[in-house]
Design a protein around this motif. Structure first.
Motif, PDB file in Angstrom:
ATOM      1  N   ASN A  15      29.828  36.763  34.889  1.00 50.41           N
ATOM      2  CA  ASN A  15      30.218  38.119  34.620  1.00 50.41           C
ATOM      3  C   ASN A  15      31.124  38.907  35.816  1.00 50.41           C
ATOM      4  O   ASN A  15      31.301  39.898  35.941  1.00 50.41           O
ATOM      5  N   PHE A  16      31.722  37.892  36.451  1.00 47.19           N
ATOM      6  CA  PHE A  16      32.675  38.281  37.581  1.00 47.19           C
ATOM      7  C   PHE A  16      33.745  39.387  36.927  1.00 47.19           C
ATOM      8  O   PHE A  16      34.362  39.076  35.970  1.00 47.19           O
ATOM      9  N   ASN A  17      34.254  40.458  38.050  1.00 46.36           N
ATOM     10  CA  ASN A  17      35.290  41.136  37.500  1.00 46.36           C
ATOM     11  C   ASN A  17      36.493  40.372  37.717  1.00 46.36           C
ATOM     12  O   ASN A  17      36.898  39.498  38.415  1.00 46.36           O
ATOM     13  N   PHE A  18      37.418  41.007  36.981  1.00 44.27           N
ATOM     14  CA  PHE A  18      38.883  40.274  36.783  1.00 44.27           C
ATOM     15  C   PHE A  18      39.508  41.000  38.065  1.00 44.27           C
ATOM     16  O   PHE A  18      39.582  42.186  38.443  1.00 44.27           O
ATOM     17  N   THR A  19      40.336  40.214  38.798  1.00 42.04           N
ATOM     18  CA  THR A  19      41.281  40.691  39.983  1.00 42.04           C
ATOM     19  C   THR A  19      42.439  39.926  40.163  1.00 42.04           C
ATOM     20  O   THR A  19      42.690  38.853  39.434  1.00 42.04           O
ATOM     21  N   MET A  20      43.161  40.141  41.349  1.00 45.00           N
ATOM     22  CA  MET A  20      44.240  39.122  41.832  1.00 45.00           C
ATOM     23  C   MET A  20      43.579  38.390  42.847  1.00 45.00           C
ATOM     24  O   MET A  20      43.013  38.914  43.733  1.00 45.00           O
ATOM     25  N   LEU A  79      31.654  53.195  28.247  1.00 46.26           N
ATOM     26  CA  LEU A  79      31.328  52.596  29.355  1.00 46.26           C
ATOM     27  C   LEU A  79      32.223  53.133  30.719  1.00 46.26           C
ATOM     28  O   LEU A  79      33.475  53.276  30.252  1.00 46.26           O
ATOM     29  N   ASN A  80      31.504  53.065  31.859  1.00 40.86           N
ATOM     30  CA  ASN A  80      32.476  53.414  32.886  1.00 40.86           C
ATOM     31  C   ASN A  80      33.125  52.397  33.440  1.00 40.86           C
ATOM     32  O   ASN A  80      32.584  51.044  33.647  1.00 40.86           O
ATOM     33  N   MET A  81      34.089  52.755  33.914  1.00 39.87           N
ATOM     34  CA  MET A  81      35.104  51.519  34.653  1.00 39.87           C
ATOM     35  C   MET A  81      35.784  52.063  35.992  1.00 39.87           C
ATOM     36  O   MET A  81      35.915  53.484  36.191  1.00 39.87           O
ATOM     37  N   SER A  82      35.525  51.619  36.977  1.00 37.95           N
ATOM     38  CA  SER A  82      35.790  51.857  38.508  1.00 37.95           C
ATOM     39  C   SER A  82      37.410  52.206  38.630  1.00 37.95           C
ATOM     40  O   SER A  82      38.131  51.671  37.617  1.00 37.95           O
ATOM     41  N   ARG A  83      37.766  52.973  39.408  1.00 39.52           N
ATOM     42  CA  ARG A  83      39.058  53.422  39.573  1.00 39.52           C
ATOM     43  C   ARG A  83      39.929  51.973  39.914  1.00 39.52           C
ATOM     44  O   ARG A  83      41.229  51.938  39.413  1.00 39.52           O
ATOM     45  N   GLN A  84      39.455  51.124  40.534  1.00 43.30           N
ATOM     46  CA  GLN A  84      40.225  50.063  41.101  1.00 43.30           C
ATOM     47  C   GLN A  84      40.555  49.240  39.870  1.00 43.30           C
ATOM     48  O   GLN A  84      41.651  48.645  39.692  1.00 43.30           O
ATOM     49  N   GLN A  85      39.535  49.035  39.029  1.00 45.15           N
ATOM     50  CA  GLN A  85      39.454  48.120  37.758  1.00 45.15           C
ATOM     51  C   GLN A  85      40.451  48.798  36.968  1.00 45.15           C
ATOM     52  O   GLN A  85      41.488  48.068  36.202  1.00 45.15           O
ATOM     53  N   GLN A  86      40.652  50.035  36.664  1.00 45.70           N
ATOM     54  CA  GLN A  86      41.446  50.932  35.967  1.00 45.70           C
ATOM     55  C   GLN A  86      42.919  50.634  36.359  1.00 45.70           C
ATOM     56  O   GLN A  86      43.534  50.241  35.329  1.00 45.70           O
ATOM     57  N   GLN A  87      43.201  50.564  37.510  1.00 42.60           N
ATOM     58  CA  GLN A  87      44.432  50.602  38.146  1.00 42.60           C
ATOM     59  C   GLN A  87      44.909  49.246  37.798  1.00 42.60           C
ATOM     60  O   GLN A  87      46.045  48.932  37.411  1.00 42.60           O
ATOM     61  N   LEU A  88      44.224  48.178  38.054  1.00 43.58           N
ATOM     62  CA  LEU A  88      44.739  46.656  37.917  1.00 43.58           C
ATOM     63  C   LEU A  88      44.888  46.622  36.355  1.00 43.58           C
ATOM     64  O   LEU A  88      45.983  46.000  35.992  1.00 43.58           O
TER      65      LEU A  88
END
Length: 315
Positions: free
Chosen positions: A139-144, A189-198
């Motif tokens: 269930n890891f978040n997606f990122t760079m 559902l809530n989404m963090s600002r950082q995840q939204q931006q990515l």
């Protein structure tokens, strides 16, 4: 007599067509429908994360051709050889937003919460993936992950276990973004600002593909609605206000089937923002909810099953 027969056949046709458009009610059913109606001709087009081909096995499974994509098993041979159905937005992530998860985890949600079951069975959020990668992504978040290296041979997905993060291949980054937008918008559902931006960056950098549009059309025939972030009906901006259209559902739970409730009149009113419901008698806030934020239920049981709690000032 002829008129009666005509009416009968029209009725049968209506029932049949309606059943075809009914969204799957369970995850198990969703996997079968995803195989039969969405990905039935895509097994030679590559799985979600790695682009590996597979042979269909059974009603919803598949056997991976590891050589087709240069895949190398990292740790789990059995799961690496099979197709599994990945929740792009993980079930544990959207499950934690429901009260049922706090009271007993996934099983309790399956038993008591029709909204969770709708989220778990939502075809827009399901994709075929190699089982080992499905497990590794967890269930890891997606990122760079610019400094990470692929760990599954030529499969380009990157996993950072210590950071609990994953970076998918470029070909699916835009699709992932639009699936996240859809799930968070539809199920509030809530989404963090950082995840939204990515994800907003991925959405812009990797536009909707021809297959993504076709996939959406196929799913819409089963679910009864498209992903509006794929069709272009909606766009996501920072601080997006969710529509929450999927928070109230007609999907029955085993609990509601066993203990049917007597409808109340007038209806119970709930605030979709505060997640609090008010009874028509004894609750001062009943008339104070903005119409735009109001969701109505016939019974308290329905409100609780949908994840709402009773207002604390009700007498």
């Amino acid at each position: 007599m002829l008129l009666m027969l005509l009416r009968f056949f029209l009725f049968v046709a209506l029932v049949f067509s309606t059943s075809l458009l009914a969204a799957p009610a369970t995850f198990d059913r969703a996997k079968i429908e995803a195989r039969q109606f969405i990905y039935h001709d895509r097994n030679q087009q590559g799985d979600f994360y790695c682009g590996c081909n597979w042979e269909w096995v059974g009603r919803s499974g598949g056997r991976i051709d590891l050589k087709s994509c240069g895949y190398q098993v990292r740790a789990q041979q059995t799961r690496a050889e099979r197709i599994e159905w990945e929740h792009v937005v993980p079930a544990s992530n959207f499950g934690r937003a429901r009260q049922c998860w706090q009271n007993g985890g996934r099983k309790n949600c399956n038993d008591t919460d029709p909204v969770f079951n709708a989220m778990e069975a939502d075809l827009h959020n399901l994709t075929p993936a190699i089982g080992e990668v499905n497990a590794d992504r967890s269930n890891f978040n997606f990122t760079m992950l610019s400094n990470a290296k692929p760990q599954h041979g030529q499969c380009p997905v990157k996993i950072d276990f210590s950071a609990r993060a994953a970076e998918p291949r470029d070909a699916i980054k835009g699709q992932i973004a639009r699936i996240y937008f859809y799930m968070h918008d539809r199920y509030d559902l809530n989404m963090s600002r950082q995840q939204q931006q990515l994800l907003m960056a991925w959405d812009k950098q990797f536009p909707v593909t021809e297959w993504e549009r076709e996939r959406d059309k196929r799913i819409a025939k089963r679910m009864g609605h498209s992903n509006p972030f794929v069709t272009g009906e909606r766009t996501w901006s920072l601080g997006h206000k969710n529509r929450a259209e999927g928070v109230v559902t007609q999907l029955p739970s085993r609990q509601t089937q066993q203990t049917p409730s007597v409808p109340s009149s007038p209806p119970i009113k709930a605030n979709k923002n505060s997640r609090v419901y008010h009874l028509p008698a004894g609750c001062p806030g009943y008339q104070q909810i903005s119409p735009a934020n109001t969701i109505e239920f016939k019974t308290e049981h329905e409100a609780i099953a949908a994840g709402f709690r009773k207002a604390g000032n009700c007498r």
